[in-house]
Design an enzyme around this catalytic site. Sequence first.
Site, PDB file in Angstrom:
ATOM      1  N   ARG A 297       0.849  -1.185   0.000  1.00 51.29           N
ATOM      2  CA  ARG A 297       0.000   0.000   0.000  1.00 51.29           C
ATOM      3  C   ARG A 297       0.886   1.236   0.000  1.00 51.29           C
ATOM      4  NH1 ARG A 297      -3.041  -2.917  -1.781  1.00 51.29           N
ATOM      5  NH2 ARG A 297      -5.026  -3.703  -0.926  1.00 51.29           N
TER       6      ARG A 297
ATOM      7  N   ARG B 109      -5.526  26.084  -5.191  1.00 47.02           N
ATOM      8  CA  ARG B 109      -5.019  24.740  -4.907  1.00 47.02           C
ATOM      9  C   ARG B 109      -4.592  24.113  -6.224  1.00 47.02           C
ATOM     10  NH1 ARG B 109      -3.623  24.681   0.310  1.00 47.02           N
ATOM     11  NH2 ARG B 109      -5.391  25.021   1.736  1.00 47.02           N
TER      12      ARG B 109
ATOM     13  N   ALA C  91      -6.956  27.314   7.939  1.00 46.57           N
ATOM     14  CA  ALA C  91      -6.480  25.952   8.215  1.00 46.57           C
ATOM     15  C   ALA C  91      -4.972  25.913   8.030  1.00 46.57           C
ATOM     16  CB  ALA C  91      -7.157  24.949   7.284  1.00 46.57           C
TER      17      ALA C  91
ATOM     18  N   LEU D 285      -1.152  23.137   8.540  1.00 44.47           N
ATOM     19  CA  LEU D 285      -0.490  21.893   8.903  1.00 44.47           C
ATOM     20  C   LEU D 285      -0.100  21.863  10.382  1.00 44.47           C
ATOM     21  CD1 LEU D 285       1.965  21.653   5.879  1.00 44.47           C
ATOM     22  CD2 LEU D 285      -0.116  20.312   6.197  1.00 44.47           C
TER      23      LEU D 285
ATOM     24  N   GLU E  63      -3.330  29.480  13.307  1.00 47.08           N
ATOM     25  CA  GLU E  63      -3.757  29.601  11.915  1.00 47.08           C
ATOM     26  C   GLU E  63      -4.822  30.676  11.744  1.00 47.08           C
ATOM     27  OE1 GLU E  63      -2.383  28.357   9.372  1.00 47.08           O
ATOM     28  OE2 GLU E  63      -1.029  26.945  10.367  1.00 47.08           O
TER      29      GLU E  63
ATOM     30  N   GLU F 155      -3.903  33.594   9.172  1.00 44.57           N
ATOM     31  CA  GLU F 155      -4.608  33.636   7.896  1.00 44.57           C
ATOM     32  C   GLU F 155      -5.763  34.633   7.882  1.00 44.57           C
ATOM     33  OE1 GLU F 155      -5.776  29.825   6.437  1.00 44.57           O
ATOM     34  OE2 GLU F 155      -3.706  29.206   6.073  1.00 44.57           O
TER      35      GLU F 155
ATOM     36  N   PRO G 137      -8.636   8.588   3.058  1.00 49.77           N
ATOM     37  CA  PRO G 137      -8.066   7.443   3.769  1.00 49.77           C
ATOM     38  C   PRO G 137      -7.576   6.310   2.884  1.00 49.77           C
ATOM     39  CG  PRO G 137     -10.456   7.516   4.029  1.00 49.77           C
ATOM     40  CD  PRO G 137     -10.049   8.809   3.401  1.00 49.77           C
ATOM     41  N   GLY G 138      -7.948   6.302   1.612  1.00 45.78           N
ATOM     42  CA  GLY G 138      -7.416   5.288   0.723  1.00 45.78           C
ATOM     43  C   GLY G 138      -6.016   5.592   0.223  1.00 45.78           C
TER      44      GLY G 138
ATOM     45  N   GLU H  17      -3.564  11.589   6.330  1.00 43.91           N
ATOM     46  CA  GLU H  17      -3.885  12.915   6.847  1.00 43.91           C
ATOM     47  C   GLU H  17      -5.167  12.892   7.675  1.00 43.91           C
ATOM     48  OE1 GLU H  17      -4.474  17.529   5.352  1.00 43.91           O
ATOM     49  OE2 GLU H  17      -5.034  15.892   4.006  1.00 43.91           O
TER      50      GLU H  17
ATOM     51  N   GLU I 282      -0.996  32.433   0.167  1.00 46.25           N
ATOM     52  CA  GLU I 282      -1.713  33.071   1.272  1.00 46.25           C
ATOM     53  C   GLU I 282      -1.795  34.588   1.110  1.00 46.25           C
ATOM     54  OE1 GLU I 282       0.148  31.843   4.867  1.00 46.25           O
ATOM     55  OE2 GLU I 282      -0.760  29.849   4.845  1.00 46.25           O
TER      56      GLU I 282
END
Length: 204
Positions: A45, A72, A84, A86, A101, A105, A123-124, A128, A153
């Site tokens: 995987r 994005r 948002a 990391l 954040e 931001e 999730p596949g 994260e 930003e």
Amino acid sequence: MTGSTGPVEDRHAPRPVVSHEVIHHGKVWDLAGDVVDLGDSQVLREYVDHPGAVAVIALDDEDRVLLLSQYRHPVRHELWEPPAGLLDVEGEDLVVAAARELAEEADLVAGSWWRLTEFFSSPGGSDERIVVFLARDLSPVPDADRYERVDEEATMVPVWVPLDEAVDAVLAGRLHSPTTVSGVLAAAAARARNWSTLVEASPA
């Protein structure tokens, strides 16, 4: 069809990892490959090894939610998203990261914080995990303390959208960011329950 005897709940159930390889070291996240023992077979995987993130649904006194436009590149879209970021500060508490954040931001400080929801973004193919907070009792960051935004930003545009209108936009497929979709719907559902489902959080 057999019904559940308890609440429907995801459970932590790791399988043995036979081998682990970092295929690519990235600037923000890595690409990893695990050989996983599923009992009757072993499978490879490959996935994005991600540090995780936090997002903030900031609601003002009129129940308007703050959204920011951000380009994005992987999807070639400018998306409307909540503040948002990391989890890239070692050992930083989640709500402290969320408050950082929001200040960086959106130039905002919140007097009240609640844990709103959390999810795995893909999730596949990625590990994260994003935790979404609700922030209220908002006030501006003093001019002298404001963060200087750069790159994508620097061009973010803020808008305040009535929560009901944001819900309509999500359901109509006009908003696509997972933090926006999950956060807006979770906030609307929590409001419908008079906020009784929320768990209070406080940046130390």
